[in-house]
Write an enzyme that holds these catalytic residues in place. Sequence first.
Site, PDB file in Angstrom:
ATOM      1  N   VAL A 239       0.856  -1.176   0.000  1.00 39.58           N
ATOM      2  CA  VAL A 239       0.000   0.000   0.000  1.00 39.58           C
ATOM      3  C   VAL A 239       0.896   1.231   0.000  1.00 39.58           C
ATOM      4  CG1 VAL A 239      -1.800   1.258   1.218  1.00 39.58           C
ATOM      5  CG2 VAL A 239      -1.751  -1.237   1.306  1.00 39.58           C
ATOM      6  N   CYS A 240       0.649   2.129  -0.966  1.00 37.29           N
ATOM      7  CA  CYS A 240       1.377   3.387  -1.024  1.00 37.29           C
ATOM      8  C   CYS A 240       2.899   3.114  -1.089  1.00 37.29           C
ATOM      9  CB  CYS A 240       0.993   4.265   0.167  1.00 37.29           C
ATOM     10  SG  CYS A 240       1.394   6.009   0.016  1.00 37.29           S
ATOM     11  N   VAL A 241       3.686   3.743  -0.227  1.00 40.28           N
ATOM     12  CA  VAL A 241       5.139   3.592  -0.300  1.00 40.28           C
ATOM     13  C   VAL A 241       5.617   2.260   0.248  1.00 40.28           C
ATOM     14  CG1 VAL A 241       5.572   6.066  -0.297  1.00 40.28           C
ATOM     15  CG2 VAL A 241       5.499   4.838   1.864  1.00 40.28           C
TER      16      VAL A 241
END
Length: 329
Positions: free
Chosen positions: A114-116
């Site tokens: 998720v995301c970074v």
Amino acid sequence: MPLTHRVVIAVFPDVDLLDVTGPAEVFALANRETSGRAGYQVRLAGPVAGEVRTSAGVRLLADLGFAEVGGQVDTLLVPGAVDMTDGGPVARIDADVVAWVKETAPYARRVASVCVGAHLLAAAGLLDGKTATTHWSTAAQLAADHPAVTVDADPIFVRTDRGRVWTGAGISACLDLALALVAEDLGEDVALAVARQLVMYLKRQGGQSQFSVPLSRPAASRRDIDELRLWIADHLDEDLSAQALASRMCLSERHFARVFKQETGASPAAYVEAARVEAARRLLETTDCPLDQVAAAAGLGSAETLHRSFKRQLATTPAAYRRRFRTTT
């Protein structure tokens, strides 16, 4: 008895809160919408069991230490964390998380970042030779640090390795990623029911962009230009020629074009076309309106103009776009 989908979400100091709680809520709602038949069992795992402080200052409780997780993992979900520097956000690489992901991933049915969190998967070697996405602000870092990974900063999420490895884009896209996982497990009807409970505008497909037209352009230093951009979005079926917009701004057409491009990075004509194509995309995703009606509603005039604009902006046709992204309820 319902099938159990054991979802393990990694947590660690300064993890982004929504990256953890967003997907967890999606899985919880899937359980509720199916009266428990979905069978999602969500557990948080950290370096040790117990309290973990997130980037928002809110504390979470890890149910398990990494060493306690074992091999029975259906979905391994890896969120991220960033450090703020003078040059902008930098994805943090937590060595404990990387080591655990590298050890646990082979035994999981699928792994998702998720995301970074994509930076952690890449550091664990899970993205080599694959296409991946991440939050747009750290995409260049991911590409520089991991040249074996093909980084695409635009999509909401990317599914690779026949569904074994997923990477998601920034922040709220964690909901889209989790909904896609639910759809894969339980079908589109359940995922759409969850999306409705979340009051999401629509369940977006993975190939769609992280950005709307206003978000994809930097904020203007001139307030009047920002206000004009919002006005354009609300009046796409009106005359939005450079001459008409310049008149609205009480500027000469030449001066207006120069100021607009300086503030937005695009000519007035290019900006308006992109905004109209975005409106057409939403109609193609959510309605069965004929192409000439879509074109008229988006301010593009005719199906022929709609077709040319889609080819220019998206390198596809309106019909092909609808086939790929049409969402039914």
